[in-house]
Scaffold this motif. Structure first.
Motif, PDB file in Angstrom:
ATOM      1  N   ALA A  66      23.962 -21.570  22.346  1.00 38.54           N
ATOM      2  CA  ALA A  66      23.951 -20.216  22.920  1.00 38.54           C
ATOM      3  C   ALA A  66      23.837 -20.222  24.441  1.00 38.54           C
ATOM      4  O   ALA A  66      23.571 -19.184  25.045  1.00 38.54           O
ATOM      5  N   ASP A  67      24.062 -21.383  25.059  1.00 34.53           N
ATOM      6  CA  ASP A  67      23.882 -21.483  26.516  1.00 34.53           C
ATOM      7  C   ASP A  67      24.664 -20.431  27.298  1.00 34.53           C
ATOM      8  O   ASP A  67      24.144 -19.839  28.247  1.00 34.53           O
ATOM      9  N   ASN A  68      25.940 -20.221  26.913  1.00 34.05           N
ATOM     10  CA  ASN A  68      26.754 -19.261  27.654  1.00 34.05           C
ATOM     11  C   ASN A  68      26.181 -17.856  27.537  1.00 34.05           C
ATOM     12  O   ASN A  68      26.186 -17.092  28.501  1.00 34.05           O
ATOM     13  N   TYR A  69      25.714 -17.516  26.338  1.00 33.49           N
ATOM     14  CA  TYR A  69      25.126 -16.195  26.124  1.00 33.49           C
ATOM     15  C   TYR A  69      23.835 -16.071  26.924  1.00 33.49           C
ATOM     16  O   TYR A  69      23.589 -15.053  27.572  1.00 33.49           O
ATOM     17  N   ARG A  70      23.027 -17.155  26.879  1.00 38.00           N
ATOM     18  CA  ARG A  70      21.783 -17.132  27.639  1.00 38.00           C
ATOM     19  C   ARG A  70      22.092 -16.995  29.129  1.00 38.00           C
ATOM     20  O   ARG A  70      21.422 -16.283  29.856  1.00 38.00           O
ATOM     21  N   GLY A  71      23.167 -17.693  29.552  1.00 36.64           N
ATOM     22  CA  GLY A  71      23.552 -17.685  30.967  1.00 36.64           C
ATOM     23  C   GLY A  71      23.827 -16.292  31.507  1.00 36.64           C
ATOM     24  O   GLY A  71      23.565 -16.017  32.678  1.00 36.64           O
ATOM     25  N   ILE A  72      24.364 -15.403  30.670  1.00 38.77           N
ATOM     26  CA  ILE A  72      24.666 -14.075  31.191  1.00 38.77           C
ATOM     27  C   ILE A  72      23.580 -13.058  30.845  1.00 38.77           C
ATOM     28  O   ILE A  72      23.562 -11.971  31.407  1.00 38.77           O
ATOM     29  N   LEU A  73      22.674 -13.435  29.951  1.00 41.87           N
ATOM     30  CA  LEU A  73      21.660 -12.448  29.549  1.00 41.87           C
ATOM     31  C   LEU A  73      20.291 -12.705  30.176  1.00 41.87           C
ATOM     32  O   LEU A  73      19.539 -11.767  30.440  1.00 41.87           O
ATOM     33  N   SER A  74      19.932 -13.981  30.413  1.00 40.41           N
ATOM     34  CA  SER A  74      18.566 -14.225  30.884  1.00 40.41           C
ATOM     35  C   SER A  74      18.509 -14.250  32.410  1.00 40.41           C
ATOM     36  O   SER A  74      19.397 -14.777  33.077  1.00 40.41           O
ATOM     37  N   ALA A  75      17.458 -13.659  32.929  1.00 45.51           N
ATOM     38  CA  ALA A  75      17.330 -13.464  34.367  1.00 45.51           C
ATOM     39  C   ALA A  75      17.260 -14.780  35.138  1.00 45.51           C
ATOM     40  O   ALA A  75      17.661 -14.849  36.298  1.00 45.51           O
ATOM     41  N   GLU A  76      16.780 -15.861  34.488  1.00 42.22           N
ATOM     42  CA  GLU A  76      16.604 -17.130  35.219  1.00 42.22           C
ATOM     43  C   GLU A  76      17.922 -17.691  35.730  1.00 42.22           C
ATOM     44  O   GLU A  76      17.951 -18.463  36.667  1.00 42.22           O
ATOM     45  N   SER A  77      19.038 -17.345  35.080  1.00 45.53           N
ATOM     46  CA  SER A  77      20.293 -18.001  35.445  1.00 45.53           C
ATOM     47  C   SER A  77      20.933 -17.413  36.704  1.00 45.53           C
ATOM     48  O   SER A  77      21.979 -17.869  37.136  1.00 45.53           O
ATOM     49  N   GLY A  78      20.314 -16.400  37.304  1.00 41.84           N
ATOM     50  CA  GLY A  78      20.780 -15.934  38.608  1.00 41.84           C
ATOM     51  C   GLY A  78      22.035 -15.085  38.584  1.00 41.84           C
ATOM     52  O   GLY A  78      22.129 -14.121  37.827  1.00 41.84           O
ATOM     53  N   LEU A  79      22.996 -15.479  39.398  1.00 45.83           N
ATOM     54  CA  LEU A  79      24.160 -14.638  39.670  1.00 45.83           C
ATOM     55  C   LEU A  79      24.936 -14.163  38.433  1.00 45.83           C
ATOM     56  O   LEU A  79      25.188 -12.959  38.317  1.00 45.83           O
ATOM     57  N   PRO A  80      25.331 -15.061  37.506  1.00 47.33           N
ATOM     58  CA  PRO A  80      26.109 -14.555  36.365  1.00 47.33           C
ATOM     59  C   PRO A  80      25.378 -13.450  35.607  1.00 47.33           C
ATOM     60  O   PRO A  80      25.981 -12.445  35.209  1.00 47.33           O
ATOM     61  N   ALA A  81      24.067 -13.623  35.441  1.00 52.19           N
ATOM     62  CA  ALA A  81      23.295 -12.612  34.717  1.00 52.19           C
ATOM     63  C   ALA A  81      23.238 -11.311  35.509  1.00 52.19           C
ATOM     64  O   ALA A  81      23.337 -10.212  34.961  1.00 52.19           O
ATOM     65  N   ARG A  82      23.083 -11.446  36.817  1.00 54.54           N
ATOM     66  CA  ARG A  82      23.025 -10.264  37.665  1.00 54.54           C
ATOM     67  C   ARG A  82      24.357  -9.514  37.635  1.00 54.54           C
ATOM     68  O   ARG A  82      24.397  -8.286  37.540  1.00 54.54           O
ATOM     69  N   ASP A  83      25.450 -10.293  37.676  1.00 56.95           N
ATOM     70  CA  ASP A  83      26.775  -9.672  37.609  1.00 56.95           C
ATOM     71  C   ASP A  83      26.969  -8.940  36.287  1.00 56.95           C
ATOM     72  O   ASP A  83      27.513  -7.836  36.245  1.00 56.95           O
ATOM     73  N   PHE A  84      26.525  -9.576  35.210  1.00 61.41           N
ATOM     74  CA  PHE A  84      26.704  -8.946  33.896  1.00 61.41           C
ATOM     75  C   PHE A  84      25.886  -7.670  33.793  1.00 61.41           C
ATOM     76  O   PHE A  84      26.369  -6.637  33.311  1.00 61.41           O
ATOM     77  N   GLY A  85      24.636  -7.725  34.277  1.00 58.59           N
ATOM     78  CA  GLY A  85      23.805  -6.527  34.282  1.00 58.59           C
ATOM     79  C   GLY A  85      24.466  -5.412  35.083  1.00 58.59           C
ATOM     80  O   GLY A  85      24.521  -4.255  34.657  1.00 58.59           O
ATOM     81  N   THR A  86      24.998  -5.788  36.260  1.00 57.51           N
ATOM     82  CA  THR A  86      25.668  -4.801  37.110  1.00 57.51           C
ATOM     83  C   THR A  86      26.878  -4.201  36.396  1.00 57.51           C
ATOM     84  O   THR A  86      27.086  -2.985  36.425  1.00 57.51           O
ATOM     85  N   ALA A  87      27.662  -5.076  35.745  1.00 57.31           N
ATOM     86  CA  ALA A  87      28.857  -4.600  35.039  1.00 57.31           C
ATOM     87  C   ALA A  87      28.471  -3.611  33.944  1.00 57.31           C
ATOM     88  O   ALA A  87      29.115  -2.561  33.784  1.00 57.31           O
ATOM     89  N   LEU A  88      27.407  -3.938  33.198  1.00 57.14           N
ATOM     90  CA  LEU A  88      26.967  -3.032  32.140  1.00 57.14           C
ATOM     91  C   LEU A  88      26.504  -1.708  32.720  1.00 57.14           C
ATOM     92  O   LEU A  88      26.807  -0.635  32.200  1.00 57.14           O
ATOM     93  N   ARG A  89      25.745  -1.793  33.824  1.00 53.91           N
ATOM     94  CA  ARG A  89      25.261  -0.578  34.471  1.00 53.91           C
ATOM     95  C   ARG A  89      26.448   0.296  34.893  1.00 53.91           C
ATOM     96  O   ARG A  89      26.499   1.492  34.586  1.00 53.91           O
ATOM     97  N   ASN A  90      27.422  -0.329  35.571  1.00 53.85           N
ATOM     98  CA  ASN A  90      28.582   0.430  36.044  1.00 53.85           C
ATOM     99  C   ASN A  90      29.315   1.104  34.895  1.00 53.85           C
ATOM    100  O   ASN A  90      29.640   2.286  34.939  1.00 53.85           O
TER     101      ASN A  90
END
Lengths: 363, 303
Positions: A66-90
């Motif tokens: 589940a690394d890829n999923y964790r990478g976009i969902l968990s805050a520790e992974s930095g930019l990809p997660a932040r981008d995904f959160g932003t995309a969902l927000r938008n």
């Protein structure tokens, strides 16, 4: 039932079976190859470390769970997660505004155009529907021009004494702008210190950016025509007698609409809301052509992020994972909406049926 | 709605079932309501049409004129520079147009043929697994197109048809919604015609080809419209199935044109002209089949 009959009838049925498979073969092969198989392949890629080189099934590609999923969902992974959160927000704000606006506008237009004695009905229908048939690419270009800094929209606003923003270059959240008017410029600590999916609550509450608002208007402009046609069709099925009975009972125009027409439009309303919900979570063309996610990433959407992660940043695993999360969001929201709007006490067969032609036209 | 009526107008729209309406004499109040409705409709219609008028007008302006007078519908000095650049300049616009035509023609023919065949089998032919196939079709229709972007690339790439017409065309050849439309239509035509053909000794394929298909004109036209419009306006599939500039379709080519020089008024006449040209075929189609298109959505809803 088919199997029993085929045994009884012998030869003719046998030929029918062969013809049946022959007739469906092209559709079966193509849909299987380009709709079903891709889903399985993407499922594998979303749990692999494939980087776009060679075949995703070669032995050098490893399973990463589940690394890829964790990478976009968990805050520790930095930019990809932040981008995904932003995309969902938008996209969340886009859905929240577009779905009700397009539904209300299309219903309103349908009611106006459906008046029995209206001269030029055909003309008005055509005018409202035309934006729906043109390509998204063409419409986006027109909107880029209309909403440019010195464009037609700002020019018109200036006649009213309003100083319009530089729409597609303005990353400010609309809600933040409004709060700023009341002198609230910073976030209360409670909102800025806590958050969800790598974004603080203050950022979630920003609302759509000014740039996104222009895209929201574009979406409402292009889809209202299609949905108007659906409502017109439904309105023509509302019988005159029911209206007349209500009229004799002394119901006012608004009462007749609210308590007679609207309940009868329920199935159509359901269709429009469902199609709207599914469609708005898939914004891609407008972003690809118009804003490329900017300004300041306020128009990236999950669909667009999935594309850029894979094709531009070679994070194929994450791109595929985003696609699956998006799929899950759409399925879950559709189910929730079905449940909320379920028709209590209506026979099953009268309920919503998937609306093939319409699905085709609104893509 | 309110049953306001001026009797001379009552016959205007024959398609509406206005016969059962109450005819009330026009009082001052209804006259006021009616004129307000017209004013409102006219205002909205202007908002809907104006962008397209501006688009066409601006394509005949110079860059500076477009930036200085974004609202005016009459260019300060007419120029056809946009169209000269598009057809004679360094842009591959004619190539894009040709690719769009190729893709659209093949996709439209493919969809009409394959969707009607599959629809016929699902509606009329009895065979083991039919119910399962239909269920699978509905399931496939529910998968959002955008979710399939990357997956589609993976398959196209694995099959070795990335960056080719095959990769751009074949995945679009069947449309689940099209199969669904045809199935519904075939179910609506009476069985007796086919039975007569069978008694006359016609085989299944013959019955389908020379008896059923000619009867299916309305549904086939609907399918042609949807396939034409869908493939002509398609963008995302071409983004993931090819990258060779020689394979750009109009949507992809004009999209790259739009992405250059973002934010300023730069070259807006050129971009708007290109966008206007690519709209012409669907617009023509729309005006030819207008009645049919309007009924497509309405019929689908009733179905």
């Amino acid at each position: 039932m088919s199997s029993r009959r085929s045994r009884d009838a012998g030869g003719i049925r046998g030929r029918e079976a062969a013809a049946g498979w022959l007739f469906t073969a092209p559709a079966l092969v193509i849909l299987g190859l380009f709709l079903a198989l891709p889903i399985l392949m993407a499922a594998w890629v979303s749990v692999s470390d494939w980087r776009g080189q060679g075949s995703p099934f070669s032995s050098s590609v490893g399973f990463v769970g589940a690394d890829n999923y964790r990478g976009i969902l968990s805050a520790e992974s930095g930019l990809p997660a932040r981008d995904f959160g932003t995309a969902l927000r938008n996209n969340f704000w886009y859905v929240v505004l577009v779905v009700p606006l397009q539904t209300i506008l299309s219903l309103f237009l349908a009611v106006l155009v459906n008046r029995k004695v209206l001269r030029g009905r055909g003309f008005f229908r055509t005018a409202f529907y035309f934006p729906s048939v043109t390509s998204s690419v063409a419409i986006v270009i027109v909107f880029l021009f209309l909403f440019s800094g010195s464009g037609a929209v700002n020019k018109s606003l200036s006649w009213l004494g309003v100083n319009g923003p530089n729409w597609f270059a303005d990353p400010r959240g609309v809600a933040h702008v409004v709060l700023g008017v009341f002198g609230i410029d910073g976030a209360p600590a409670l909102l800025s210190d806590n958050g969800f999916l790598s974004l603080s609550w203050w950022e979630w509450l920003a609302g759509p950016s000014v740039a996104m608002s222009a895209l929201i208007m574009l979406a409402v402009f292009t889809t209202s025509g299609t949905f108007m046609l659906l409502f017109i069709a439904a309105l023509q099925n509302v019988s005159g007698e029911v209206q007349e009975a209500a009229l004799l009972d002394g119901a006012s125009g608004w009462q007749r609409f609210r308590f007679v027409t609207l309940p009868l439009l329920r199935p159509t309303l359901f269709t429009v809301l469902t199609l709207g919900l599914i469609g708005t979570w898939q914004v891609f063309d407008q972003i690809f052509v118009g804003t490329q996610g900017g300004p300041a990433k306020t128009t990236i959407t999950p669909a667009y992020l999935s594309y850029t992660s894979s094709f531009l940043n070679n994070r194929w695993g994450q791109g595929a994972a985003i696609a699956f999360i998006l799929f899950a969001i759409i399925v879950v929201l559709t189910l929730i909406q079905r449940w909320v709007l379920r028709e209590r006490g209506v026979p099953k067969r009268k309920r919503y049926v998937p609306d093939a032609a319409v699905v085709g036209t609104t893509r | 709605m309110t049953a306001t009526t001026v009797s001379t107008q009552a016959t205007e729209d024959k398609s509406s079932s206005g016969a059962a309406q109450t005819r009330a004499p026009a009082g001052p109040r209804t006259v006021l309501t009616t004129s307000m409705t017209y004013a409102l409709l006219a205002l909205i219609a202007i908002i809907y049409i104006f962008p397209f008028l501006i688009q066409i007008a601006t394509s005949f302006k110079t860059d500076n004129d477009a930036a200085a007078n974004p609202v005016s519908l009459i260019p300060a000095n007419w120029t056809t520079a946009t169209y000269q650049t598009l057809f004679g300049g360094g842009l591959a616009f004619p190539t894009w147009a040709m690719n769009s035509v190729i893709v659209t023609v093949f996709v439209t023919i493919g969809r009409v043929l394959f969707c009607s065949m599959a629809g016929y089998a699902l509606a009329r032919l009895r065979f083991r697994g039919r119910g399962l196939l239909f269920a699978a079709l509905i399931a496939v229709m529910a998968v959002p197109a955008v979710v399939l972007l990357i997956p589609k690339f993976l398959v196209v790439n694995t099959l070795g048809i990335y960056d080719s017409y095959a990769g751009m065309i074949v995945p679009l050849l069947v449309d689940a919604a099209g199969v669904f439309i045809m199935k519904n239509f075939f179910e609506s035509i009476p069985m007796s015609v086919e039975e007569a053909a069978h008694i006359d000794g016609a085989g299944i394929f013959r019955t389908f080809w020379s008896v059923v298909l000619p009867m299916s004109r309305p549904a086939l036209i609907t399918l042609v419209i949807l396939a034409f419009q869908g493939s002509w306006n398609e963008l995302s599939h071409f983004v993931v199935s090819a990258q060779d500039p020689d394979l750009y379709t109009l949507t992809k080519g004009v999209a790259t044109l739009a992405a250059g020089g973002q934010g300023q008024a730069q070259q807006f006449p050129l971009k708007l002209g290109a966008a206007a040209l690519m709209t012409i075929p669907v617009a023509v189609m729309f005006f030819i089949f207008q009645r049919q298109i309007m009924n497509t959505a309405e019929g689908a809803e009733k179905g």
